[in-house]
Design a protein around this motif. Structure first.
Motif, PDB file in Angstrom:
ATOM      1  N   ASP A   5       0.845  -1.211   0.000  1.00  0.00           N
ATOM      2  CA  ASP A   5       0.000   0.000   0.000  1.00  0.00           C
ATOM      3  C   ASP A   5       0.874   1.252   0.000  1.00  0.00           C
ATOM      4  O   ASP A   5       0.610   2.220  -0.715  1.00  0.00           O
ATOM      5  CB  ASP A   5      -0.916   0.009   1.230  1.00  0.00           C
ATOM      6  CG  ASP A   5      -1.954  -1.114   1.173  1.00  0.00           C
ATOM      7  OD1 ASP A   5      -2.202  -1.613   0.062  1.00  0.00           O
ATOM      8  OD2 ASP A   5      -2.465  -1.506   2.238  1.00  0.00           O
ATOM      9  N   GLU A   6       1.920   1.203   0.807  1.00  0.00           N
ATOM     10  CA  GLU A   6       2.824   2.370   0.862  1.00  0.00           C
ATOM     11  C   GLU A   6       3.491   2.612  -0.496  1.00  0.00           C
ATOM     12  O   GLU A   6       3.652   3.750  -0.934  1.00  0.00           O
ATOM     13  CB  GLU A   6       3.926   2.130   1.902  1.00  0.00           C
ATOM     14  CG  GLU A   6       3.527   2.544   3.303  1.00  0.00           C
ATOM     15  CD  GLU A   6       4.683   2.333   4.263  1.00  0.00           C
ATOM     16  OE1 GLU A   6       5.748   2.955   4.073  1.00  0.00           O
ATOM     17  OE2 GLU A   6       4.518   1.516   5.187  1.00  0.00           O
ATOM     18  N   LEU A   7       3.878   1.514  -1.149  1.00  0.00           N
ATOM     19  CA  LEU A   7       4.536   1.650  -2.455  1.00  0.00           C
ATOM     20  C   LEU A   7       3.570   2.211  -3.490  1.00  0.00           C
ATOM     21  O   LEU A   7       3.931   3.072  -4.297  1.00  0.00           O
ATOM     22  CB  LEU A   7       5.102   0.296  -2.910  1.00  0.00           C
ATOM     23  CG  LEU A   7       6.236  -0.255  -2.040  1.00  0.00           C
ATOM     24  CD1 LEU A   7       6.556  -1.702  -2.413  1.00  0.00           C
ATOM     25  CD2 LEU A   7       7.497   0.607  -2.159  1.00  0.00           C
ATOM     26  N   VAL A   8       2.336   1.718  -3.463  1.00  0.00           N
ATOM     27  CA  VAL A   8       1.320   2.231  -4.388  1.00  0.00           C
ATOM     28  C   VAL A   8       1.123   3.728  -4.149  1.00  0.00           C
ATOM     29  O   VAL A   8       1.046   4.519  -5.088  1.00  0.00           O
ATOM     30  CB  VAL A   8      -0.004   1.440  -4.226  1.00  0.00           C
ATOM     31  CG1 VAL A   8      -1.146   2.158  -4.940  1.00  0.00           C
ATOM     32  CG2 VAL A   8       0.151   0.019  -4.770  1.00  0.00           C
ATOM     33  N   ASN A  15       2.772   1.181 -11.236  1.00  0.00           N
ATOM     34  CA  ASN A  15       4.229   1.027 -11.137  1.00  0.00           C
ATOM     35  C   ASN A  15       4.653   0.134  -9.980  1.00  0.00           C
ATOM     36  O   ASN A  15       5.820   0.149  -9.569  1.00  0.00           O
ATOM     37  CB  ASN A  15       4.886   2.399 -11.033  1.00  0.00           C
ATOM     38  CG  ASN A  15       4.707   3.175 -12.317  1.00  0.00           C
ATOM     39  OD1 ASN A  15       4.980   2.636 -13.393  1.00  0.00           O
ATOM     40  ND2 ASN A  15       4.191   4.391 -12.225  1.00  0.00           N
ATOM     41  N   VAL A  16       3.700  -0.629  -9.459  1.00  0.00           N
ATOM     42  CA  VAL A  16       4.035  -1.661  -8.467  1.00  0.00           C
ATOM     43  C   VAL A  16       3.618  -2.994  -9.083  1.00  0.00           C
ATOM     44  O   VAL A  16       2.431  -3.281  -9.229  1.00  0.00           O
ATOM     45  CB  VAL A  16       3.290  -1.426  -7.129  1.00  0.00           C
ATOM     46  CG1 VAL A  16       3.671  -2.513  -6.119  1.00  0.00           C
ATOM     47  CG2 VAL A  16       3.606  -0.047  -6.569  1.00  0.00           C
ATOM     48  N   ALA A  47      12.745  11.440  -5.547  1.00  0.00           N
ATOM     49  CA  ALA A  47      11.913  11.440  -4.332  1.00  0.00           C
ATOM     50  C   ALA A  47      11.142  10.123  -4.229  1.00  0.00           C
ATOM     51  O   ALA A  47      10.991   9.568  -3.129  1.00  0.00           O
ATOM     52  CB  ALA A  47      10.957  12.626  -4.364  1.00  0.00           C
ATOM     53  N   GLU A  48      10.686   9.614  -5.367  1.00  0.00           N
ATOM     54  CA  GLU A  48       9.950   8.338  -5.334  1.00  0.00           C
ATOM     55  C   GLU A  48      10.884   7.168  -4.994  1.00  0.00           C
ATOM     56  O   GLU A  48      10.484   6.248  -4.278  1.00  0.00           O
ATOM     57  CB  GLU A  48       9.249   8.098  -6.682  1.00  0.00           C
ATOM     58  CG  GLU A  48       8.055   9.031  -6.892  1.00  0.00           C
ATOM     59  CD  GLU A  48       7.257   8.732  -8.166  1.00  0.00           C
ATOM     60  OE1 GLU A  48       6.393   9.551  -8.495  1.00  0.00           O
ATOM     61  OE2 GLU A  48       7.506   7.696  -8.823  1.00  0.00           O
TER      62      GLU A  48
END
Ligand SMILES: Cc1cc2nc3c(=O)[nH]c(=O)nc-3n(C[C@H](O)[C@H](O)[C@H](O)COP(=O)(O)OP(=O)(O)OC[C@H]3O[C@@H](n4cnc5c(N)ncnc54)[C@H](O)[C@@H]3O)c2cc1C
Length: 471
Positions: A5-8, A15-16, A47-48
């Motif tokens: 969820d954090e990555l999304v 992009n996940v 930043a990503e």
């Protein structure tokens, strides 16, 4: 899972990648390593990248950076980790011809750097077979070499500045455009060749050089390796050090090439023990412009050196490239190296470096050791001879891990006795860890572990690669 969820949230759902969506990333170029990561993320900015690293570090998930995935030592292999692909960070931010530099993101493919430099009338002089896929971050992280190291140095020497996301998610800004900066440790050098074990490279400032106006390229049948070195040194002296490539293909290579790529032909009516591909380049107008007889002065110069050596009996034959098409065929013969080795199993790949005048001694001693250790085993060698760098591949008679390890150990013994290195340009990754444990100076390994612990105390960045576990 919370981390997904954090990555999304950080990079967007598209992009996940998970499960079957990761198929294009998990298999290395050789087909030797096949990973099963938790996910592949494709951040689009520094930043990503930092957000992804922070999320992974907080969840205790290892981070494995991935560029073009053309590395040859299993450096991108991941089981259960987060693969961070730099493919969307593919912007060339600036080409500055007057300062002879380019500023680019880590996901820029090498060939695009070549094209951008050429559009500005310049050259980015890092050149090897995987240039259509390898990315800037990957070539920096492996300190890649290739065919032009002889003249321009390896990736390390071409880098002025770097931007790196550290294991704790901080961004280290070392984007210097300077040729001189003695303000303390040269930290960028730590990350070049670190294979992603210390941080993720997100951008770099790279040097450009003048674009060659003409090349002189030839394939030469030399009497032996000492005579080949004589050719290299004569051409260096005659051109003021403008030899760009000096590649060695022994008889075992030419025979295999003829089998697998008959379309490329062979330069001579017979298969010589020593075939050399030599290339010099000039940026000087008067050396590049054809004279009244149509001859390009640089090509005439190479022809003169070859004629002299032919007359002295040092070389047996030589063929000059008279146009770009002939030059391309000569290079295709050399760059077929990876293709002609595919499918020859079992194989023990080595990537060794020796002082130039000890290459012949290495080949003799290694072959003698292997004749005793595994009679009937075969070899396939191709070399950046101008750098003393040999890709000496052994095909043992049986697929026995103990035998393969004994072969590697025997080759390492010979290399070490002659003052060489077991790893020249491909790096360590996973596949060279046993060699690293056996051959690297123990104090150097301790220092590497201390650096790793200081920059990545939780062991998040590409764990298990490059540095063997103690003991
Ligand atoms: C046909 C062929 C010919 C080749 N010829 C040569 C040659 O002549 N000379 C030579 O030196 N090499 C050669 N190579 C190997 C070369 O090392 C790799 O092709 C290249 O340098 C790796 O770039 P990549 O983007 O594919 O990196 P990857 O394979 O994706 O990654 C390589 C390593 O770098 C790490 N990494 C990738 N990106 C980053 C990043 N942004 N930050 C931190 N770590 C990162 C990865 O985790 C991995 O450990 C060849 C390979 C092939 C397939």
């Amino acid at each position: 899972m919370a981390i997904l969820d954090e990555l999304v949230a950080a990079v967007g759902a598209g992009n996940v990648l998970t499960g079957a969506e990761t198929a294009a990333h998990v298999r290395d170029w050789m087909g030797k390593y096949h990973g099963s990561p938790l996910a592949v993320v494709r951040p689009g900015s520094t930043a990503e990248v930092a957000a992804c690293v922070r999320a992974a570090a907080a969840a205790g998930v290892p981070v494995v950076p991935i560029g073009g995935n053309t590395g040859l030592v299993g450096g991108t292999m991941s089981v259960g980790g987060l693969m961070v692909s730099l493919e969307r960070m593919n912007r060339i931010r600036e080409v500055r011809p007057a300062a002879r530099l380019v500023i680019a993101e880590a996901g820029v493919v090498l060939q695009r750097l070549h094209e951008a430099a050429e559009a500005a009338g310049l050259y980015f002089p890092l050149w090897f077979g995987a240039r259509g896929s390898a990315m800037l971050g990957g070539v920096l992280s492996t300190n890649a070499g290739g065919s032009n190291v002889l003249r321009y140095g390896s990736t390390r020497g071409l880098c002025l500045g770097l931007e790196v996301v550290l294991a704790d998610g901080r961004v280290l800004n070392l984007m210097s455009e300077l040729h001189k900066d003695n303000s303390g440790y040269d930290l960028k050098q730590l990350f070049i060749g670190a294979e992603g074990t210390l941080g993720i490279i997100t951008a770099a400032v790279m040097k450009l050089v003048p674009l060659p106006l003409a090349h002189a390229t030839a394939m030469v049948s030399a009497r032996g390796l000492p005579q080949a070195l004589d050719l290299l040194n004569r051409m260096q002296a005659a051109t003021g050090g403008r030899v760009e490539a000096f590649e060695f293909m022994p008889a075992n290579y030419s025979r295999r090439l003829a089998e697998v790529r008959p379309d490329l032909g062979l330069p001579f009516g017979h298969i010589p023990e020593v075939t050399i591909l030599i290339e010099a380049a000039t940026t000087v107008e008067t050396e590049a412009r054809p004279g009244p007889d149509g001859a390009v002065p640089l090509v005439a110069l190479l022809e003169g050196v070859l004629a002299e050596m032919l007359a002295a009996g040092l070389i047996d034959d030589a063929v000059l490239a008279r146009n770009e098409e002939q030059r391309a065929v000569m290079w295709a013969r050399r760059e077929a190296a990876a293709q002609i080795a595919v499918g020859m199993e079992p194989a023990v790949d080595t990537d060794v470096c020796l002082p130039l005048d000890r290459v012949e001694a290495f080949l003799r001693a290694a072959e003698a050791r292997l004749d005793v250790l595994d009679p009937g085993c075969r070899q396939l060698t191709v070399a950046h001879l101008g750098d003393g760098n040999l890709h000496f591949t052994v095909f043992p008679t049986r697929n026995d891990p103990a035998l393969k390890d004994a072969v590697m150990d025997a080759v390492e013994d010979v290399v070490q006795a002659l003052g060489g290195s077991f790893s020249a340009e491909h790096g360590i990754g996973l596949s060279k860890l046993p060699s690293m444990r056996r051959r690297k100076d123990p104090v150097a390994l301790d220092v590497m572990r201390a650096v790793k612990a200081a920059l990545d105390p939780k062991g998040v960045m590409n764990p298990g690669k490059v540095i063997p576990a103690p003991g």
